[in-house]
Design a protein around this motif. Structure first.
Motif, mmCIF file in Angstrom:
data_model
loop_
_atom_site.group_PDB
_atom_site.id
_atom_site.type_symbol
_atom_site.label_atom_id
_atom_site.label_comp_id
_atom_site.label_asym_id
_atom_site.label_seq_id
_atom_site.Cartn_x
_atom_site.Cartn_y
_atom_site.Cartn_z
ATOM 1 N N TRP A 36 0.855 -1.186 0.000
ATOM 2 C CA TRP A 36 0.000 0.000 0.000
ATOM 3 C C TRP A 36 0.890 1.235 0.000
ATOM 4 N N ALA A 40 -3.762 5.352 1.645
ATOM 5 C CA ALA A 40 -4.625 4.181 1.485
ATOM 6 C C ALA A 40 -5.458 3.923 2.732
ATOM 7 N N ASN A 100 -7.000 3.188 -2.470
ATOM 8 C CA ASN A 100 -6.389 4.515 -2.313
ATOM 9 C C ASN A 100 -6.939 5.514 -3.330
#
Length: 311
Positions: A36, A40, A100
């Motif tokens: 990530w 996010a 995200n």
């Protein structure tokens, strides 16, 4: 969009401010978690009707754990109370994501503004900006100093971080950080709706990136029914006045991912193949809205009589 979903174990549960708990989550078998980036969030699937989104606020380089922070909201819909009252160390929680819509874009300089629990997606952004050698500052406000999470963690950045508890300093002095922005500066803001609205008024076009934890006020009245063509399903449906696209397609038996139903999480984002969406979400940027390539079907409608969707 990540299709990852798993039961993770609460390895650590710690208070990080008045009414704020930080949870560290790991896979029970020690498996690596999906990658990530700053901005996010993940969905916690706490039970029927209790799916809530929380920003990841740990280290993106650490694939062994995820950290989130949960503010207890007495006037909320029950998700934060569930976490605070019923989720303890060693418990398992079902998690989906990450996703995200608040990515940190490359820039030589940043101005970060956070209000309350809005600090959570900003934390990993600061570390990324630091690593990239960017010039940055953070203005961080809250009701009181004790209500502001991660203040001790932030002290390592020294004078680049300005703490502004409202009971000590009053409302945030936005002009001190937003007036006269140098060329190439990006502004990242997360916090309560009034703060976001105030920041938007001060920022030149194109420089602001923001995330809402609560849905923006939506227009009322003036809606009309329209048609949606679902290409993958081979269906054509009528969306009545007062009924969302999401509810219409689900009632027709079409399975779609969704979570917040308020246009804040991005779970139900759907590709638009034809037609012009009437965007009513709090996720997409102005540029993404203008392109009309996707829409959040839980709240957005149609500027016309027909939409063709990739469903």
């Amino acid at each position: 969009m990540s299709g990852y979903e798993a039961e993770l174990v609460v390895e650590r549960r710690e208070p990080v401010a008045d009414g704020v708990l930080a949870l560290t989550l790991r896979h029970p078998l020690g498996e690596r978690l999906p990658a990530w980036g700053p901005g996010a969030h993940v969905d916690l699937l706490l039970g029927p009707g209790l799916e809530r989104q929380y920003s990841l606020c740990g280290d993106p380089a650490d694939r062994t754990s995820w950290r989130i922070a949960v503010l207890r909201e007495p006037a909320g819909r029950g998700g934060s109370a569930h976490v605070h009252e019923r989720v303890g160390e060693g418990d398992k929680v079902r998690v989906r994501g990450p996703r995200n819509h608040f990515r940190l874009e490359p820039s030589p300089r940043y101005r970060f503004v956070a209000g309350g629990i809005g600090i959570t997606p900003i934390l990993p952004m600061l570390a990324a900006a630091e690593t990239a050698g960017a010039e940055w500052t953070l203005l961080y406000g809250g009701r009181t100093r004790n209500s502001m999470a991660f203040t001790e963690e932030l002290t390592r950045y020294g004078e680049r971080v300005t703490f502004a508890p409202q009971d000590e300093t009053g409302l945030l002095d936005l002009g001190s950080v937003l007036d006269g922005l140098p060329d190439g500066t990006l502004v990242y803001c997360c916090g309560p709706g009034p703060l976001l609205d105030a920041v938007r008024k001060r920022c030149p076009a194109g420089v602001l990136r923001f995330e809402r934890f609560q849905a923006a006020a939506q227009p009322t009245g003036g809606d009309a029914e329209f048609e949606v063509v679902l290409v993958q399903s081979g269906r054509t449906l009528t969306v009545p006045v007062g009924v969302s696209v999401l509810d219409t397609v689900r009632a027709a038996g079409v399975e779609v991912l969704y979570s917040c139903t308020e246009g804040t999480c991005g779970t139900c984002e759907t590709d638009v193949l034809e037609g012009t969406p009437d965007h009513r979400d709090s996720v997409l940027s102005d540029e993404e809205r203008e392109s009309g390539e996707t829409m959040m079907i839980c709240v957005s409608r149609c500027r016309g009589r027909r939409l063709v969707l990739d469903l």
